[in-house]
Structures are given as C-alpha cells and as structure tokens.
Design an enzyme around this catalytic site. Structure first.
Site, PDB file in Angstrom:
ATOM      1  N   SER A  63       2.619  -0.627   6.150  1.00  0.00           N
ATOM      2  CA  SER A  63       2.647   0.616   6.570  1.00  0.00           C
ATOM      3  C   SER A  63       2.274   0.675   7.954  1.00  0.00           C
ATOM      4  CB  SER A  63       2.131   1.330   5.730  1.00  0.00           C
ATOM      5  OG  SER A  63       3.092   1.901   4.417  1.00  0.00           O
ATOM      6  N   LYS A  66       4.704   2.159  10.504  1.00  0.00           N
ATOM      7  CA  LYS A  66       4.694   3.613  10.860  1.00  0.00           C
ATOM      8  C   LYS A  66       4.286   3.955  12.185  1.00  0.00           C
ATOM      9  CE  LYS A  66       4.737   5.351   6.134  1.00  0.00           C
ATOM     10  NZ  LYS A  66       4.665   3.796   5.217  1.00  0.00           N
ATOM     11  N   SER A 127       0.637   8.498   4.734  1.00  0.00           N
ATOM     12  CA  SER A 127       1.434   7.416   4.745  1.00  0.00           C
ATOM     13  C   SER A 127       2.825   7.541   3.766  1.00  0.00           C
ATOM     14  CB  SER A 127       0.918   6.004   4.065  1.00  0.00           C
ATOM     15  OG  SER A 127       1.663   4.837   4.646  1.00  0.00           O
ATOM     16  N   LYS A 252      -4.060   3.342  11.247  1.00  0.00           N
ATOM     17  CA  LYS A 252      -3.042   3.020  10.151  1.00  0.00           C
ATOM     18  C   LYS A 252      -3.317   1.963   9.038  1.00  0.00           C
ATOM     19  CE  LYS A 252       0.464   4.710   8.149  1.00  0.00           C
ATOM     20  NZ  LYS A 252      -0.302   4.101   6.868  1.00  0.00           N
TER      21      LYS A 252
END
Length: 430
Positions: A63, A66, A127, A252
């Site tokens: 993720s 992202k 997320s 993140k």
C-alpha cells in the site's frame, strides 16, 4: 629457536590486529540493526542517503503504492482537473472491493456518491482500497488508464524501477478478476526502497499538505450518518499511538503476503526532516509484524537524528590550495582565479566530521582561451565520506558545487599576441 620466536612474534601481531579489527566491524554493524529485506534513511531536504541496506533491490511495496495515487490526485487538483468537492459515483468494481472484509476499506454504498476529499482521507489515513480505486477512476476514467499514468509519472520523477499494476498496492488476486487489463492475475506493485524514499520525498516536497492528513491518528468516515466508521491510522508511530516516535507525521504503511510488513515513515526534529523506508521487516525470530516494521523504522530514525548533523564543508568563494588559478591562453593576463560558486553543506556523522574530504574536478581543459567571463564554469567539487566513497543522493547525484572563474580576463590585443608569438618562436629555437 630464533626462527621459532619470530613466528611467535608474527602470530602475536596477527592476533592483535584481528582483535582490533573485529570489534570495529561488529560495532559498525551494530550501529544500526535493521531487520528487514531492505532499508534506507535519507535527509528529506536534500535526498542525501545516510544509510542504505539492500536499498536498490526491487521488491513488493504493497500500500505504499498509494503515495503515487496521492501524488496524481494532488496534481489533478492543482491543474483543475478535479476538485475536493467532486462527487464520485460508486461503480460495481469499487462497491464489490469495498465489501471485502479481508481488505482495509470503508464500505461504500452501491448507489452512493462520495466526495474526493472523503475518499482521499480514507485512502491516506485508513489505506482504504476501494476509495483509492474511486479516485483513480475519477481522474483517469478507469484504473487501467490510471496505472499507465502511475508508471509514466514514476519515470518523469526519475523512478526508473517502478512496476505499477494497480492503484492500491494489493495483489491483483484480491481484485475479484477485475484487475487492470494487461496485468497478471497475481501481479503486485514493485519498487526498490531507494525509489520509495524518492517517491516519499517528491510527494512531501511538491505537496506538503499530505502530512496534514497523514498525521491524523483517527477520523470518523461519514460521521453522523448510518455509514459512519472509525478510521484508525495504520501508522501507529504517530504521537499518542502504540509505537509513537517524537516528530513522526507520516507517511504510509504497506502489508501483503509478498511485501510483508513495510513502511515509509517521516519525522521532523529541530527543523531536520528524515525519511525512512523498510521493506519486509521482521523481528529477531524472523517473523513479520506491525511492531517489527516500526522497530526497524525507529532504528533508522534514531541513527539519522543521533549520529548526523548538518555542517558546511566549504564556503562560497573558497579557493583550493595548490589550484587557486588556471592558465589563460591569449588573455590580457596569464592566470585566472577560480573558486567555489556556492557553499557545500551536508549531513555528516558527528564522530567523523574531520574525515570527510573534497576533491576538485576540472571540466574545462587548461589553458582556457580568452575572453574569460567572470563566473564561467570550469569544474566541480566532490565530497567523499570517511571511507573515501562519494556521498550519495536519491537522484543519483553526488554532493558537488560548481567551480567558476572568480574574475574576468579580457583577450589580449593584436600587438600583445604578436609579441607573445614572437617570443614563443624564439624560445622554440633554443
């Protein structure tokens, strides 16, 4: 007997050298224990690499992908292509993904519409995967087209090893057979730790407002409605959370079977910002966990904040001992002074400050032919670390500053040039 004693002395010397060397090696390794397949910590301002561990191997990034979706979203807003208040109409694809309880998501109604701001907050804090796909569809019309944008933008930013197959970082096998056309069923987004650090840096540089959302510990999605859901930030290094670390405000996390437990974290202390990236972090027993990725990140950030400080290596206008000038051909004077154009500052290990050194590299062949302009580029300075290696930056550059002429030198007049030629001719005869 003498030969025997000489051998004893030699072996003693070897043993002493070994004893002296081994602790130094162990100490260097124990300075920053990072249990991860790859790791890196950099100065966020300059991109200077303070420590790297297998940081160029291309691995799954989950993720953390992202961050590229966020970058493209901010860019689309900046260019007026979309706005925070634009409404996204849920598609069958995003509805079905949002109902998958195996994934991080905020459930979306089949007939619902959501603002870009709502989807963005769900993406950055929780997320949320379906929310990310919704943003991708809004910007590009389809996730397939958005993935092409992601790969194109990566190259534009100098990230040459990125391999994006979807907007979220999920393994394509979780996309219920609706993964972007042209990508494999079990494909996953890939990138090196060094490239993740570069993506983190350009995101913060170009759109620092990302941190205002990324640092939110928790938020209620659709508060006051039957659909409200509590979104707790997966980055539990934020203040007040389980693994809090002073100064952390992003960025993140990422977790898949292939990627393991990964994280791109950033923290700021006393005006200095660091970015740390770990890929597939594990504990001492080799098991991946949320704690393992934050422990690894903590080790990287501690190393950067505690072992390094910014100093000025050379001042603007500084000259180089033994190379203060360069010869000038056909000039009104035979030499021109050269000096550093801009100061060189970088992060250095506090204990090894005196071991950093500079090297002058002249790009202009001597002598320089007049006319010579003041500020004319003639070379650059490289900075070498205590091991004699060039200090590295994320973009592949090395710490350097231009070396320029410190004065102008006019071209000599015709008479002076003729007289010089005559003198040189006579000298040649003898």
């Amino acid at each position: 007997m003498k030969i025997y004693m000489k051998w004893i002395q030699l072996l003693t010397v070897v043993a002493v050298v070994a004893v002296l060397l081994v602790p130094q090696q162990v100490k260097a390794e124990e300075t920053i224990p990072v249990l991860a397949d790859a790791a890196i910590v950099v100065d966020a301002d300059t991109g200077q690499i303070l420590y790297g561990q297998n940081d160029e191997e291309v691995l799954s990034i989950a993720s953390m992908s992202k961050m590229m979706s966020e970058y493209l979203m901010f860019e689309a807003i900046e260019e007026g292509q979309i706005s925070w208040d634009d409404e996204y109409e849920v598609t069958d694809y995003t509805y079905r993904i949002s109902q998958d309880l195996r994934l991080s998501n905020v459930p979306l109604r089949r007939d619902g519409s959501y603002t870009i701001k709502e989807l963005y907050e769900a993406m950055a804090i929780y997320s949320a995967n379906a929310a990310t796909i919704g943003i991708a569809e809004t910007i590009a019309g389809s996730e397939e087209e958005f993935v092409q944008m992601m790969n194109d933008k990566a190259k534009e930013l100098g990230i040459m090893d990125a391999q994006f197959v979807n907007s979220t970082g999920l393994n394509n096998s979780f996309l219920l057979g609706m993964h972007p056309e042209g990508t494999a069923e079990d494909a996953e987004n890939m990138m090196s730790a060094r490239s993740v650090a570069l993506l983190s840096k350009v995101l913060i540089d170009d759109y620092p407002e990302i941190l205002e959302t990324a640092k939110i510990p928790e938020l209620i999605f659709r508060e006051g409605t039957p659909d409200q859901i509590r979104m707790v930030n997966w980055n539990t290094m934020l203040p007040g959370m389980d693994y809090e670390y002073a100064g952390v405000d992003g960025l993140k996390t990422g977790t898949t079977d292939l990627a393991g437990h990964a994280f791109a974290g950033t923290a700021q202390r006393d005006g200095q910002r660091l970015i740390a990236v770990v890929l597939k972090a594990v504990d001492a027993e080799g098991n991946g966990s949320y704690k393992a990725r934050f422990d690894a990140t903590r080790a990287l950030l501690d190393y950067g904040f505690e072992e390094f400080e910014e100093i000025e290596i050379m001042k603007a206008g500084q000259q180089f001992m033994g190379q203060e000038t360069m010869p000038v051909e056909k000039g009104a004077q035979e030499q021109v002074a050269i000096a550093l154009k801009e100061p060189i500052s970088l992060m250095v290990k506090t204990a090894d400050q005196s071991a950093y050194r500079t090297e002058l590299e002249l790009s202009e062949q001597a002598p320089i032919e007049a006319t010579v302009e003041k500020g004319q580029l003639v070379g650059k300075v490289r900075v070498l670390d205590p091991e004699g290696q060039q200090v590295e930056y994320l973009n592949g550059a090395t710490p350097s500053s231009e070396v320029v002429t410190a004065e102008a030198v006019a071209r000599a007049n015709w008479f002076s040039l003729s007289m010089k030629d005559a003198v040189d001719f006579i000298k040649g005869l003898f």
